[in-house]
Design a protein around this motif. Structure first.
Motif, mmCIF file in Angstrom:
data_model
loop_
_atom_site.group_PDB
_atom_site.id
_atom_site.type_symbol
_atom_site.label_atom_id
_atom_site.label_comp_id
_atom_site.label_asym_id
_atom_site.label_seq_id
_atom_site.Cartn_x
_atom_site.Cartn_y
_atom_site.Cartn_z
ATOM 1 N N LYS A 178 -2.086 -6.488 10.377
ATOM 2 C CA LYS A 178 -1.645 -5.161 10.841
ATOM 3 C C LYS A 178 -0.428 -4.677 10.055
ATOM 4 C CE LYS A 178 -1.347 -6.061 15.286
ATOM 5 N NZ LYS A 178 -1.160 -5.826 16.732
ATOM 6 N N LYS A 179 0.483 -5.598 9.756
ATOM 7 C CA LYS A 179 1.695 -5.207 9.023
ATOM 8 C C LYS A 179 1.357 -4.708 7.629
ATOM 9 C CE LYS A 179 6.098 -4.736 8.543
ATOM 10 N NZ LYS A 179 6.816 -3.723 9.375
ATOM 11 N N VAL A 180 0.439 -5.382 6.942
ATOM 12 C CA VAL A 180 0.057 -4.944 5.593
ATOM 13 C C VAL A 180 -0.642 -3.585 5.654
ATOM 14 C CG1 VAL A 180 -1.239 -5.519 3.514
ATOM 15 C CG2 VAL A 180 -0.131 -7.330 4.810
ATOM 16 N N LEU A 181 -1.502 -3.394 6.650
ATOM 17 C CA LEU A 181 -2.169 -2.093 6.794
ATOM 18 C C LEU A 181 -1.161 -0.971 7.025
ATOM 19 C CD1 LEU A 181 -5.231 -3.193 8.966
ATOM 20 C CD2 LEU A 181 -5.372 -2.105 6.721
ATOM 21 N N GLN A 182 -0.141 -1.240 7.826
ATOM 22 C CA GLN A 182 0.907 -0.235 8.042
ATOM 23 C C GLN A 182 1.672 0.031 6.741
ATOM 24 O OE1 GLN A 182 3.105 -2.166 11.136
ATOM 25 N NE2 GLN A 182 1.811 -1.379 12.782
ATOM 26 N N TYR A 183 1.893 -1.021 5.987
ATOM 27 C CA TYR A 183 2.677 -0.910 4.752
ATOM 28 C C TYR A 183 1.973 -0.035 3.715
ATOM 29 C CZ TYR A 183 5.210 -2.413 0.548
ATOM 30 O OH TYR A 183 5.943 -2.441 -0.611
ATOM 31 N N VAL A 184 0.644 -0.161 3.609
ATOM 32 C CA VAL A 184 -0.067 0.556 2.539
ATOM 33 C C VAL A 184 -0.066 2.070 2.755
ATOM 34 C CG1 VAL A 184 -1.556 -1.425 2.050
ATOM 35 C CG2 VAL A 184 -2.364 0.346 3.601
ATOM 36 N N THR A 185 0.181 2.525 3.980
ATOM 37 C CA THR A 185 0.200 3.979 4.223
ATOM 38 C C THR A 185 1.593 4.501 4.552
ATOM 39 O OG1 THR A 185 -0.427 3.577 6.537
ATOM 40 C CG2 THR A 185 -2.198 4.104 4.994
ATOM 41 N N ASN A 186 2.585 3.613 4.567
ATOM 42 C CA ASN A 186 3.953 4.055 4.873
ATOM 43 C C ASN A 186 4.904 3.660 3.742
ATOM 44 O OD1 ASN A 186 3.636 5.229 7.623
ATOM 45 N ND2 ASN A 186 2.920 3.185 8.115
ATOM 46 N N GLU A 187 5.677 2.606 3.944
ATOM 47 C CA GLU A 187 6.695 2.230 2.965
ATOM 48 C C GLU A 187 6.114 1.915 1.588
ATOM 49 O OE1 GLU A 187 6.220 0.773 5.845
ATOM 50 O OE2 GLU A 187 8.017 0.886 7.096
ATOM 51 N N GLY A 188 4.922 1.338 1.555
ATOM 52 C CA GLY A 188 4.337 0.948 0.272
ATOM 53 C C GLY A 188 3.340 1.942 -0.279
ATOM 54 N N LYS A 189 3.301 3.138 0.266
ATOM 55 C CA LYS A 189 2.281 4.116 -0.136
ATOM 56 C C LYS A 189 2.324 4.406 -1.631
ATOM 57 C CE LYS A 189 0.591 8.760 0.944
ATOM 58 N NZ LYS A 189 0.785 9.967 1.800
ATOM 59 N N GLU A 190 3.526 4.604 -2.171
ATOM 60 C CA GLU A 190 3.654 4.925 -3.595
ATOM 61 C C GLU A 190 3.197 3.755 -4.461
ATOM 62 O OE1 GLU A 190 7.190 6.177 -6.761
ATOM 63 O OE2 GLU A 190 7.533 6.338 -4.595
ATOM 64 N N GLU A 191 3.611 2.558 -4.083
ATOM 65 C CA GLU A 191 3.226 1.357 -4.835
ATOM 66 C C GLU A 191 1.716 1.149 -4.803
ATOM 67 O OE1 GLU A 191 3.801 -3.526 -4.537
ATOM 68 O OE2 GLU A 191 4.811 -2.183 -3.109
ATOM 69 N N ALA A 198 -5.164 6.202 -3.802
ATOM 70 C CA ALA A 198 -4.742 6.643 -2.474
ATOM 71 C C ALA A 198 -5.599 6.015 -1.376
ATOM 72 C CB ALA A 198 -4.822 8.164 -2.384
ATOM 73 N N VAL A 199 -4.957 5.721 -0.259
ATOM 74 C CA VAL A 199 -5.637 5.166 0.907
ATOM 75 C C VAL A 199 -5.483 6.140 2.065
ATOM 76 C CG1 VAL A 199 -5.691 3.270 2.564
ATOM 77 C CG2 VAL A 199 -5.229 2.800 0.164
ATOM 78 N N SER A 200 -6.595 6.462 2.729
ATOM 79 C CA SER A 200 -6.572 7.424 3.822
ATOM 80 C C SER A 200 -5.936 6.817 5.073
ATOM 81 C CB SER A 200 -8.003 7.867 4.150
ATOM 82 O OG SER A 200 -8.041 8.549 5.382
ATOM 83 N N PRO A 201 -4.922 7.455 5.633
ATOM 84 C CA PRO A 201 -4.323 6.967 6.889
ATOM 85 C C PRO A 201 -5.336 6.912 8.026
ATOM 86 C CG PRO A 201 -2.892 8.587 5.834
ATOM 87 C CD PRO A 201 -4.178 8.614 5.093
#
Length: 511
Positions: A178-191, A198-201
């Motif tokens: 869950k933490k990684v999924l949150q990261y890919v659309t929030n803090e780590g979105k640019e990375e 791009a990953v759809s929220p």
């Protein structure tokens, strides 16, 4: 020659084997047991899988108990998935009574009450050895199939695992995922966007809801460390195979957790055990009670995965036995792989029941001694229609069998007996510990904290005097991982991350 002598000769020709075998019972003709007309199963073909079927109360569980006992006495360990809590008595000797003595004499066997080496296990809150597995060991394919994700969602799941593999973020439990999924659309979105696109929220949110559904069925307790090593299922004590009973009485209403565990176990065994081929006896046998819970709640992709494993795992010396009410509970693609069939009585209460009985009868060899559909509805408790594979892989004649009584206790263990058995287990000391090493959740938290600290530092006034040529560097994720002392567990996780394969839990390694 009388009909009974002809029948006895018929069974002797069909059930006489050169290699080791187990005696299942004695033949029945015209509803009368024929003395010493023994029906046997060769150990050599028990890696060809099997089915134990029949209506409620006809003796399926006791048949499962008998086969597991005889395997143990022949040095073959087994794993029993016990959803009703009926099988713990295998650990204690049975008792002699007139009913048992009569069957013993009819079959022509010795009856020595014997308790067998038993390991009680659990994937929930039952008393026993705690079984766990990590999310990394499942891999993206199995996780996607268990959660029934669509193609787009599967792509995101594959991205998550790829990101964690390349950045050395161990996915141990659902909290990490869950933490990684949150990261890919929030803090780590640019990375993430720069590396993978791009990953759809909305897609991520759907996957998060699927994970919550898994958690509600108890999967949160199953995913984690220390993960179980399947080699611990293959043990003997004083020449007897250890019977590992997985107590599942508290997850009957959580079929997704049950099927998740079963599939992970089969996948792990397939990927871990070496090729064995057809040996004199199997290396391990698995018995899945209430098997309809697996198939009735499985997606098409999951069913295909189960079918693939059942086909392939035979070469590892492993037999899988499904215990359910009717053969129609098992998909035809799986049913066709099962060499041993033990069919207890069926009940014809409705038109659908009669159709099912007619269909069931077609799964068995034609016999000159029975009308199969009539026999299916007239058998008593402890009787069954049996056909197996002989040593050449040819189906044996269909036999109506009076089954042998179990040599272990037919009742369950008391709470005190369970506590005593569990307290003596060496595996309890190995697995019933709480481990929560730094994994994806903690490492991403630290990464985010360092990024925030760096951003604050960048916005602060630049001091005129530099303090040192060597500035404070961020501790790398690999350094964080290397500080951990659990070398064995880390090694297993990294190995699985590098070698996920056709079953979804491993890849790229040709066998």
């Amino acid at each position: 020659m009388s009909k009974s002598d002809e029948f006895k000769q018929h069974l002797e020709q069909g059930y006489t084997f050169k290699g080791p075998s187990i005696i299942l019972g004695t033949g029945i003709l015209n509803n009368e047991p024929i003395s010493h007309a023994q029906v046997k199963i060769p150990l050599k073909t028990l890696n060809r899988h099997g089915l134990i079927a029949g209506a409620t109360g006809t003796g399926k569980t006791k048949t499962l108990q008998v086969i597991a006992e005889q395997l143990s006495l022949n040095g073959v360990p087994s794993v029993l998935m016990d959803l009703k809590g009926d099988l713990s008595g295998i650990a204690m000797p049975g008792s002699v009574n007139p009913h048992v003595e009569k069957r013993r004499d009819l079959i022509g066997i010795d009856y020595d009450p014997t308790g067998l080496p038993v390991e009680l296990m659990t994937i929930s809150h039952e008393n026993g050895v705690k079984l766990r597995a990590t999310v990394s060991e499942f891999g993206p394919v199995l996780m996607s199939q268990i959660m029934e994700l669509n193609d787009t969602q599967r792509g995101v799941m594959a991205l998550v695992f790829r990101y964690c593999d390349t950045h050395h973020l161990p996915l141990l439990d659902l909290k990490d995922l869950k933490k990684v999924l949150q990261y890919v659309t929030n803090e780590g979105k640019e990375e993430i966007t720069k590396e993978f696109g791009a990953v759809s929220p909305a897609t991520v949110n759907t996957i998060m809801r699927k994970i919550i559904e898994l958690e509600q069925q108890g999967a949160e307790d199953f995913f984690g460390e220390p993960s179980f090593e399947v080699e611990d299922f293959v043990r003997t004590v004083d020449g007897k195979g250890v019977v590992s009973i997985i107590r599942l009485t508290d997850i009957q209403n959580r079929p997704k957790l049950f099927s998740t565990f079963m599939l992970s176990l089969l996948s792990e065994i397939y990927e871990t055990f070496p090729e064995q081929g057809d040996a004199e006896k199997p290396k391990l046998c698995l018995f899945i009670d209430e098997a309809h819970l697996v198939f009735s709640n499985a997606s098409k992709d999951l069913l295909e995965k189960i079918e693939a494993i059942v086909k392939l795992i035979r070469s590892k010396g492993v037999g899988v036995f499904f215990c359910t009410q009717t053969p129609t509970d098992v998909p035809d693609s799986v049913l066709g792989q099962l060499g041993l069939k033990v069919q207890h009585a069926l009940r014809a209460f409705t038109a659908k029941d009669r159709k099912d009985i007619s269909k069931t009868a077609e799964n068995y060899p034609i016999s000159a001694f029975y009308k199969t559909d009539e026999t299916l509805t007239s058998m008593g408790i402890g009787e069954a229609l049996v056909t197996a594979l002989n040593e050449k892989g040819i189906p044996t004649p269909l036999a109506h069998v009076l089954l042998r009584p179990p040599v272990s206790r037919m009742d369950i263990l008391s709470d005190q007996e369970i506590q005593t058995l569990v307290s003596k287990s060496p595996l309890v000391r190995k697995y019933n510990v709480e481990l929560d090493r730094d994994s994806a959740f903690e490492l991403l938290e630290k990464k985010i904290s360092r990024a925030e600290a760096a951003a604050e530092q960048a916005s602060a006034p630049v001091p005129k005097k530099t303090t040192s040529a060597k500035t404070a560097k961020e501790t790398s994720l690999i350094d964080e991982l290397s500080k951990n002392t659990m070398v064995r567990q880390i090694g297993r996780t990294i190995f699985r991350e590098l070698t996920r394969g056709i079953l979804g839990s491993f890849s790229g390694k040709k066998r």
